[in-house]
Design a protein around this motif. Structure first.
Motif, PDB file in Angstrom:
ATOM      1  N   PRO A  13      -5.416  -0.890   6.098  1.00  0.00           N
ATOM      2  CA  PRO A  13      -4.500  -0.495   5.024  1.00  0.00           C
ATOM      3  C   PRO A  13      -3.114  -0.147   5.522  1.00  0.00           C
ATOM      4  CG  PRO A  13      -6.026   1.283   5.518  1.00  0.00           C
ATOM      5  CD  PRO A  13      -6.470   0.100   6.326  1.00  0.00           C
ATOM      6  N   ASN A  14      -2.919  -0.107   6.844  1.00  0.00           N
ATOM      7  CA  ASN A  14      -1.600   0.235   7.359  1.00  0.00           C
ATOM      8  C   ASN A  14      -0.840  -1.033   7.739  1.00  0.00           C
ATOM      9  OD1 ASN A  14      -3.108  -0.368   9.737  1.00  0.00           O
ATOM     10  ND2 ASN A  14      -1.466   0.561  10.904  1.00  0.00           N
ATOM     11  N   ALA A  15       0.382  -0.859   8.190  1.00  0.00           N
ATOM     12  CA  ALA A  15       1.192  -1.999   8.595  1.00  0.00           C
ATOM     13  C   ALA A  15       0.747  -2.477   9.971  1.00  0.00           C
ATOM     14  CB  ALA A  15       2.664  -1.593   8.643  1.00  0.00           C
ATOM     15  N   PRO A  16       0.399  -3.748  10.122  1.00  0.00           N
ATOM     16  CA  PRO A  16      -0.024  -4.253  11.431  1.00  0.00           C
ATOM     17  C   PRO A  16       1.050  -4.004  12.483  1.00  0.00           C
ATOM     18  CG  PRO A  16      -0.522  -5.850   9.715  1.00  0.00           C
ATOM     19  CD  PRO A  16       0.306  -4.774   9.081  1.00  0.00           C
ATOM     20  N   ASN A  39       0.849  -1.187   0.000  1.00  0.00           N
ATOM     21  CA  ASN A  39       0.000   0.000   0.000  1.00  0.00           C
ATOM     22  C   ASN A  39       0.882   1.234   0.000  1.00  0.00           C
ATOM     23  OD1 ASN A  39      -0.521   1.883   2.556  1.00  0.00           O
ATOM     24  ND2 ASN A  39       0.155  -0.121   3.319  1.00  0.00           N
ATOM     25  N   LEU A  40       0.351   2.332  -0.544  1.00  0.00           N
ATOM     26  CA  LEU A  40       1.105   3.562  -0.726  1.00  0.00           C
ATOM     27  C   LEU A  40       0.535   4.724   0.078  1.00  0.00           C
ATOM     28  CD1 LEU A  40       1.531   3.462  -4.628  1.00  0.00           C
ATOM     29  CD2 LEU A  40       2.963   2.385  -2.888  1.00  0.00           C
ATOM     30  N   TYR A  41      -0.358   4.465   1.016  1.00  0.00           N
ATOM     31  CA  TYR A  41      -1.062   5.549   1.708  1.00  0.00           C
ATOM     32  C   TYR A  41      -0.118   6.555   2.355  1.00  0.00           C
ATOM     33  CZ  TYR A  41      -5.685   3.364   1.381  1.00  0.00           C
ATOM     34  OH  TYR A  41      -6.872   2.851   0.938  1.00  0.00           O
ATOM     35  N   ILE A  42      -0.357   7.827   2.070  1.00  0.00           N
ATOM     36  CA  ILE A  42       0.219   8.944   2.806  1.00  0.00           C
ATOM     37  C   ILE A  42      -0.909   9.962   2.971  1.00  0.00           C
ATOM     38  CG2 ILE A  42       2.553   8.590   1.917  1.00  0.00           C
ATOM     39  CD1 ILE A  42       2.116  10.967   0.047  1.00  0.00           C
ATOM     40  N   PRO A  43      -0.789  10.914   3.893  1.00  0.00           N
ATOM     41  CA  PRO A  43      -1.856  11.913   4.036  1.00  0.00           C
ATOM     42  C   PRO A  43      -2.096  12.648   2.717  1.00  0.00           C
ATOM     43  CG  PRO A  43      -0.378  12.011   5.914  1.00  0.00           C
ATOM     44  CD  PRO A  43       0.260  11.084   4.925  1.00  0.00           C
TER      45      PRO A  43
END
Length: 876
Positions: A696-699, A611-615
């Protein structure tokens, strides 16, 4: 256009063909393949073949004095007066009322002229596009301009100029149409001006009542969502106050929270005074089923005290100390405006344009993906939104506007300002009030809207897991209950929505994230409505009214639901995501390279569970940086540090974590990765993984410091022990799927181009064009692109695209095989009778003497040539 489509119809027997449709400008053509590409690796080669076929077929219909290069903009649009069209036409007209162009350059289809006129009318004035003008040795506009930009930063080598497109009303009022104020970012990312994206307020959750861990989400004010994830004491949530419901905030994940108890005796939320996102507690508590008698806020569960970080409510003093570790303070008074540290603003001369045509007259490269299901389409939408500014910077090709060299490289901001139909109240120029109220507009024209209808996205739409069966992650011991809070953390932009639409969607069972996305579309008015397409449209069976709004919300990515199938013969079209930010390239090789690359990015995200999520505020910051001159080589972009789930928790600086990529990069420690514990995925099915449905984040990670600044080279090729780079991931994926050697060879050439451009060894089309102009013998160092220079540049672009001119600065050793009309269409074995005997005799006389065959190509060699050319028409 008619001739192109007629030719396609006459050759519909061929499986490979083209589809031609008109575009905004009368000089523009949109071309797509006549059938979608499939999900097989060999179709990656179809992309370039079809692009070359389109160019071949375009050559067949051009006149001797016409060219059709793949350029992003017409270099002297708006600088030619009445000679701006063929035949010549007067500047101005009832549709644009422009001072620079005439209405005749707009495609005669009624949609396009109506768009231009209605955007101007709704706005209440002509659009105002102002782009920084390139400063050369003799540029007259800079001769007597005294500005902070002259001293350091945006004109020097140690910083990057930031064009704050869509946010220039204040500088226009102060400096007029021909100047604007720019931002400036140092290499370490520090912004030196106040033009940051408008973000939501941050609120600390701290329920001052014994035994309370936090508060429940609400689907609407006073409607508790008991079984949803919920914010705990110590969390910082992102949201905005609701003017229509005092005492409530709406979070960016679509839920609501009360600021205090109904009697005001217990404060729930405390405004945080900094933009820095605090840590979000990563509770792994299994939530127990709750009945209808849900309390006002969440009580402790004694059975789970040992696993709950909120087992003891921290005191205000403890909270302040904890938050201070993250540079966060609780606001006790309205923030004061910092004193100005500079007397001079960063004022730049501007290229002024005043009509939609300057933006919508630009061309681009767009790719649409059909997903496995709705979940995958939404997840890919979010990921591609992060990639949008990255790929835009790499493909930059718009350095010339209105006959002047711009100090930007990309078209996006020009289009954004060119279709900005917001009223002065919606743009924040004047406050709302009865004197500015317009009953016929959406929101009465009183709603503050922070972006043009052509801009980057303002909310992620993937919601996470929603299944309610025995395998539901909410009932799993492995759940970390983070999905809603992660979305709230990254959805940090203020986004207006149509509350009625949102309420209707929620009542119909649509989840908050998607409801918010759709409701945000409906803060806009429809721009074009055709007679017979209002009451006559049945909304139960047709989506025309929705598409009317959807199609004029032009964002970096677009989520596209399936169209209805009204007859059994209608095609099956699924859930799609459209990637819209890339600039047009001069050659089919380059266009194919970036098309194939973004396709493969979606594959590695799904296959390798990344995943590539950033604010989203950082995505917007990247969009501003991507416009800057030579951004692909000079700029740093915010990007996610760990794309894959971590093996252990990470405090953001690599103190306690095992990245699955550690030890495989060049500067890795060479650790035996086979001995490292793995959180292997439990599902092998395609689509969004179970782990991504959980969160969607790292566990195990609190997502603090989940991103950092990287150069384009680092994003593409890797950084440190923890970030392998996108290109190595693509290469690993191709080997993982056992891609055939022929496809692998060509894709490797695509990846080489992207790598060399990312490292600065090859320049973008924008840099090449600016260099061409400045090295032209007629250039006077005044930032003016004259008729002569523009003509020579356009011919050069044509020759590069057709393979008759090689530019090693842009293409390296890659030489494009020449494109001609040859083979554009099949030749029919016609049986139409010869009407003239003399014509037959003349033809026959050429072949009655054997001598005519002397010197012809040997049969074996000719047969070999035919076979080789038929294998791959795009081979170099």
């Amino acid at each position: 256009m008619d001739e192109l489509n007629e030719n396609e119809a006459n050759h519909s027997h061929r499986s490979e063909g083209c589809h031609w449709v008109p575009e905004y400008g009368a000089w523009m053509v949109e071309a797509t393949p006549n059938r979608p590409y499939t999900g097989f690796s060999n179709d990656l080669l179809r992309v370039e073949r079809n692009m070359r076929l389109r160019r071949k077929r375009m050559l067949c219909v051009l006149k001797d004095d016409e060219v059709a290069p793949t350029v992003s903009s017409f270099f002297r649009l708006g600088a030619m007066g009445d000679d701006g069209s063929v035949p010549a036409s007067k500047v101005g007209g009832k549709q644009t009322e422009s001072d620079y162009i005439g209405d005749a350059i707009i495609n005669p289809h009624p949609r396009f002229g109506t768009l231009s006129a209605n955007i101007r009318r709704r706005r209440g004035e002509k659009v105002c596009i102002r782009v920084p003008l390139y400063r050369d040795e003799h540029t007259p506009e800079y001769k007597n301009l005294v500005t902070a930009a002259s001293g350091h930063g945006c004109c020097g080598s140690d910083a990057l100029q930031l064009w704050r497109y869509g946010k220039g009303d204040a500088s226009r009022a102060k400096y007029g149409m021909d100047k604007l104020v720019v931002g400036c970012a140092w290499e370490n990312g520090e912004s030196l001006d106040g033009g940051e994206p408008v973000t939501m307020d941050k609120w600390l959750v701290h329920v001052k009542k014994d035994g309370c861990q936090g508060i429940f989400y609400r689907s609407a004010p006073n409607v508790i969502v008991a079984d949803s994830d919920w914010p705990r004491n110590g969390d910082v949530v992102v949201g905005s106050e609701i003017t229509s419901s005092p005492g409530w905030i709406r979070l960016q994940n679509g839920y609501y929270l009360p600021m205090a108890s109904s009697d005001g005796s217990i404060q729930f939320l405390h405004k945080v005074s900094t933009k820095v996102q605090s840590s979000t507690s990563a509770s792994i508590e299994n939530k127990r089923p709750l009945g209808a008698n849900t309390p006002l806020f969440r009580q402790q569960n004694p059975k789970n005290d040992i696993n709950s970080i909120g087992a003891a409510v921290p005191s205000p003093t403890d909270l302040v100390e904890e938050l201070s570790m993250h540079n966060i303070s609780i606001s006790t008074a309205p923030p004061t405006k910092p004193e100005a540290t500079e007397k001079l603003e960063r004022v730049r001369a501007a290229i002024h344009m005043d009509a939609m045509a300057f933006g919508m007259g630009c061309c681009c490269l767009q790719v649409t993906f059909q997903a496995k299901d709705i979940d995958e389409s939404r997840f890919i939408y979010d990921q591609l939104a992060v990639m949008a500014p990255i790929l835009m910077a790499l493909t930059a090709s718009t350095p010339i506007l209105k006959g002047r060299l711009a100090d930007t490289d990309c078209r996006w901001g020009v289009i954004s300002e060119g279709v900005d139909d917001r009223t002065s109240v919606e743009r924040g120029v004047v406050p709302p009030g009865e004197e500015n109220r317009q009953e016929e507009l959406a929101g009465k024209g009183q709603r503050r809207i922070y972006k043009s209808r052509y801009d980057s996205i303002s909310c992620y739409i993937y919601q996470g897991g929603v299944k309610a069966d025995s395998n539901d992650y909410r009932n799993s011991s492995r759940t970390n209950g983070m999905e809603n809070r992660v979305l709230n953390m990254y959805n940090d932009l203020t986004i207006p929505i149509d509350e009625d639409s949102y309420e209707a969607l929620r009542k119909s069972g649509i989840d908050p994230a998607l409801s918010q996305h759709i409701a945000a579309l409906f803060v806009r008015d429809p721009l074009v409505i055709f007679d017979g397409a209002v009451e006559e449209v049945d909304d139960d069976t047709q989506t025309e009214h929705f598409e009317n709004i959807q199609s004029t919300n032009w964002q970096t990515v677009r989520w596209k639901p399936p169209p209805p199938r009204n007859t059994p013969n209608d095609p099956h079209i699924g859930w799609r995501t459209e990637f819209r930010s890339m600039e047009m390239q001069l050659t089919d090789f380059e266009n194919a390279a970036f098309t194939v690359f973004i396709v493969l990015i979606t594959r590695i995200i799904l296959t390798f569970d990344l995943n590539l999520y950033i604010p989203l505020s950082r995505v917007d910051a990247n969009m501003q940086r991507a416009h800057s001159r030579n951004a692909s080589a000079k700029a740093k972009f915010f990007f996610r540090r760990h794309m894959a789930p971590l093996e252990e928790g990470d405090d953001g600086y690599g103190v306690k974590f095992f990245s699955m990529f550690e030890g495989i990069t060049e500067d890795g420690d060479g650790a035996d990765n086979n001995n490292r514990p793995r959180n292997n995925a439990t599902d092998a099915n395609p689509g969004v993984s179970e782990r991504r449905r959980q969160s969607p984040n790292a566990p195990g990670s609190d997502e603090e410091n989940s991103y950092e600044e990287m150069t384009m080279a680092e994003i593409m090729t890797g950084k440190g022990k923890y970030f392998p780079g996108l290109i190595p991931l693509v290469q690993a994926y191709l080997e993982y799927i056992n891609c055939d050697e022929f496809t692998m060879a060509r894709v490797s050439q695509y990846l080489d181009l992207i790598k060399l451009r990312a490292t600065g060894e090859l320049i973008t089309p924008a840099s090449w064009m600016r260099k061409f102009v400045r090295n032209h013998e007629s250039y006077k160092g005044d930032s003016v692109v004259s008729d002569e220079i523009a003509y020579d540049l356009m011919i050069a672009c044509k020759e590069i695209g057709e393979g008759t001119r090689h530019e090693p600065d842009m293409l390296g050793d890659m030489k494009i095989r020449e494109i001609t009309k040859q083979g554009a269409y099949d030749v029919k074995l016609d049986s139409k009778r010869v009407q003239n005997d003399k014509e037959l005799l003349d033809l026959l006389s050429r072949y009655t003497h054997r001598e005519s065959f002397k010197g012809s190509v040997p049969e074996a060699k000719r047969r070999s040539s035919i076979i080789s050319s038929s294998i791959f028409d795009g081979a170099v």
